[in-house]
Enzyme design. Structure first.
Site, PDB file in Angstrom:
ATOM      1  N   ASN A   1       0.858  -1.182   0.000  1.00  0.00           N
ATOM      2  CA  ASN A   1       0.000   0.000   0.000  1.00  0.00           C
ATOM      3  C   ASN A   1       0.899   1.239   0.000  1.00  0.00           C
ATOM      4  O   ASN A   1       1.529   1.553   1.001  1.00  0.00           O
ATOM      5  CB  ASN A   1      -0.884  -0.018   1.257  1.00  0.00           C
ATOM      6  CG  ASN A   1      -1.688   1.255   1.424  1.00  0.00           C
ATOM      7  OD1 ASN A   1      -1.834   2.043   0.491  1.00  0.00           O
ATOM      8  ND2 ASN A   1      -2.226   1.465   2.626  1.00  0.00           N
TER       9      ASN A   1
ATOM     10  N   LYS B   1      -0.004   4.313  -0.231  1.00  0.00           N
ATOM     11  CA  LYS B   1      -0.642   5.518   0.333  1.00  0.00           C
ATOM     12  C   LYS B   1      -0.389   6.696  -0.626  1.00  0.00           C
ATOM     13  O   LYS B   1      -0.438   6.493  -1.826  1.00  0.00           O
ATOM     14  CB  LYS B   1      -0.135   5.778   1.748  1.00  0.00           C
ATOM     15  CG  LYS B   1      -0.127   4.505   2.594  1.00  0.00           C
ATOM     16  CD  LYS B   1       0.205   4.740   4.030  1.00  0.00           C
ATOM     17  CE  LYS B   1       0.278   3.397   4.737  1.00  0.00           C
ATOM     18  NZ  LYS B   1       0.259   3.503   6.175  1.00  0.00           N
TER      19      LYS B   1
ATOM     20  N   HIS C   1      -9.406   0.990   5.071  1.00  0.00           N
ATOM     21  CA  HIS C   1      -8.110   1.270   5.708  1.00  0.00           C
ATOM     22  C   HIS C   1      -8.316   2.279   6.840  1.00  0.00           C
ATOM     23  O   HIS C   1      -9.102   3.219   6.711  1.00  0.00           O
ATOM     24  CB  HIS C   1      -7.108   1.805   4.684  1.00  0.00           C
ATOM     25  CG  HIS C   1      -5.712   1.827   5.217  1.00  0.00           C
ATOM     26  ND1 HIS C   1      -5.262   2.812   6.072  1.00  0.00           N
ATOM     27  CD2 HIS C   1      -4.687   0.950   5.061  1.00  0.00           C
ATOM     28  CE1 HIS C   1      -4.008   2.540   6.400  1.00  0.00           C
ATOM     29  NE2 HIS C   1      -3.635   1.424   5.805  1.00  0.00           N
TER      30      HIS C   1
ATOM     31  N   GLU D   1      -6.634   4.697   7.833  1.00  0.00           N
ATOM     32  CA  GLU D   1      -6.394   6.114   7.497  1.00  0.00           C
ATOM     33  C   GLU D   1      -7.622   6.722   6.823  1.00  0.00           C
ATOM     34  O   GLU D   1      -7.928   7.903   7.013  1.00  0.00           O
ATOM     35  CB  GLU D   1      -5.128   6.237   6.622  1.00  0.00           C
ATOM     36  CG  GLU D   1      -3.879   6.026   7.467  1.00  0.00           C
ATOM     37  CD  GLU D   1      -2.665   5.506   6.724  1.00  0.00           C
ATOM     38  OE1 GLU D   1      -2.644   5.536   5.486  1.00  0.00           O
ATOM     39  OE2 GLU D   1      -1.723   5.049   7.412  1.00  0.00           O
TER      40      GLU D   1
ATOM     41  N   GLU E   1      -5.390  -5.027  10.774  1.00  0.00           N
ATOM     42  CA  GLU E   1      -4.356  -4.010  10.952  1.00  0.00           C
ATOM     43  C   GLU E   1      -4.625  -3.218  12.227  1.00  0.00           C
ATOM     44  O   GLU E   1      -5.424  -2.270  12.214  1.00  0.00           O
ATOM     45  CB  GLU E   1      -4.357  -3.038   9.774  1.00  0.00           C
ATOM     46  CG  GLU E   1      -4.095  -3.686   8.439  1.00  0.00           C
ATOM     47  CD  GLU E   1      -3.500  -2.680   7.454  1.00  0.00           C
ATOM     48  OE1 GLU E   1      -2.364  -2.898   7.037  1.00  0.00           O
ATOM     49  OE2 GLU E   1      -4.159  -1.671   7.151  1.00  0.00           O
TER      50      GLU E   1
ATOM     51  N   GLY F   1       2.628   2.081  10.776  1.00  0.00           N
ATOM     52  CA  GLY F   1       3.638   3.126  10.650  1.00  0.00           C
ATOM     53  C   GLY F   1       4.342   3.465  11.951  1.00  0.00           C
ATOM     54  O   GLY F   1       5.079   4.454  12.019  1.00  0.00           O
TER      55      GLY F   1
ATOM     56  N   SER G   1       3.508  -2.250  10.407  1.00  0.00           N
ATOM     57  CA  SER G   1       4.957  -2.285  10.654  1.00  0.00           C
ATOM     58  C   SER G   1       5.632  -3.601  10.258  1.00  0.00           C
ATOM     59  O   SER G   1       6.585  -4.033  10.909  1.00  0.00           O
ATOM     60  CB  SER G   1       5.256  -1.935  12.117  1.00  0.00           C
ATOM     61  OG  SER G   1       4.864  -0.597  12.383  1.00  0.00           O
TER      62      SER G   1
HETATM   63  C1  PEP Z   1      -0.762   0.054   6.173  1.00  0.00           C
HETATM   64  O1  PEP Z   1      -0.944   1.255   6.155  1.00  0.00           O
HETATM   65  O2  PEP Z   1      -1.586  -0.706   5.656  1.00  0.00           O
HETATM   66  C2  PEP Z   1       0.444  -0.436   6.827  1.00  0.00           C
HETATM   67  C3  PEP Z   1       0.459  -1.674   7.193  1.00  0.00           C
HETATM   68  O3  PEP Z   1       1.454   0.478   7.034  1.00  0.00           O
HETATM   69  P1  PEP Z   1       2.917   0.204   7.667  1.00  0.00           P
HETATM   70  O4  PEP Z   1       3.416  -1.074   7.033  1.00  0.00           O
HETATM   71  O5  PEP Z   1       3.724   1.388   7.262  1.00  0.00           O
HETATM   72  O6  PEP Z   1       2.722   0.062   9.122  1.00  0.00           O
END
Ligand code: PEP
Length: 233
Positions: A6, A8, A84, A86, A153, A159, A189
């Protein structure tokens, strides 16, 4: 095993095209997805599947700033990320909005990666609360949809460099398994140092990667590690 990137709001169209060429050189087999920003959507043939991070649930119309089905059809995009954190938190998407996106794109036969996850406060209040929250989030969609993939998630792991313990991931995925037969991804992460341990967990069918997906060589390496895991049982 499924490995999804992803981006973003990162990388340009040009950078995405170069990225895809690099990734295609190393990917063998199915299960690799890339979600670039909308401006980088493009027709892509190869083993990697391109999907959209978002779209409005309509064929086309007066939805300023959004893209809809016509803009996805132009590039043969049939995969979408919905829910998601976000988009839930920053863009204010409600469960009802996500439900209407799910229903629209399911009717159109899309593969849907539906994201769910709890806040840190909820995680700290115990597993029962987490379970109840995830069950509630899934109650808005048809969890038996044939082209569904669920991404667990935890919001606090995205992040942040923090991840739940492997035992917590296992426990959460095993509880999600009782709600759906869809493949279950873990996201938050994931990086080169932890992907092998995460993908080895029984009940984890793959990963959704944000930050560590932005470099094609790093992401190729994540795919390679994930595909070589012998699962625990
Ligand atoms: C995400 O935003 O789906 C995600 C898993 O981000 P990160 O790997 O940066 O934590």
């Amino acid at each position: 095993v499924i490995v999804a990137a992803n981006f973003k709001s990162n990388l340009t169209r040009e950078a995405t095209t170069t990225y895809l060429a690099t990734l295609e050189e190393s990917v063998d087999g199915e299960g690799v997805f890339v979600f670039p920003p909308s401006t980088a959507l493009q027709s892509h043939s190869g083993r990697v599947t391109l999907g959209t991070q978002n779209a409005y649930p309509a064929q086309n119309g007066a939805f300023t700033g959004e893209i809809a089905l016509d803009q996805l059809d132009e590039f043969g995009i049939k995969t979408i990320l919905i829910g998601h954190s976000e988009r839930r938190e920053i863009l204010g998407e409600s469960d009802e909005m996500l439900k209407s996106k799910f229903e629209f794109f399911a009717t159109k036969g899309f593969k849907i990666i539906y994201c769910i996850g709890e806040s840190l406060a909820l995680r700290e209040s115990g597993f029962e609360a987490v379970k109840e929250h995830l069950t509630h989030q899934l109650s808005f969609i048809d969890a038996s949809y044939k082209d569904l993939i669920i991404a667990y998630e935890p919001i606090w792991a995205i992040g942040s460099g923090l991840i739940p313990s492997l035992e917590q991931i296992k426990q959460t995925h095993s509880s999600l398994r009782s709600l759906s037969d869809a493949p279950l991804l873990y996201g938050g992460s994931v990086k080169e140092e932890n992907i092998a341990d995460i993908v080895s967990i029984y009940g984890v069918d793959g990963v959704l990667v944000g930050g560590a997906s932005l470099d094609a060589r790093v992401f190729s390496n994540l795919c390679r590690i994930a595909k070589n895991i012998n699962k625990e049982s």
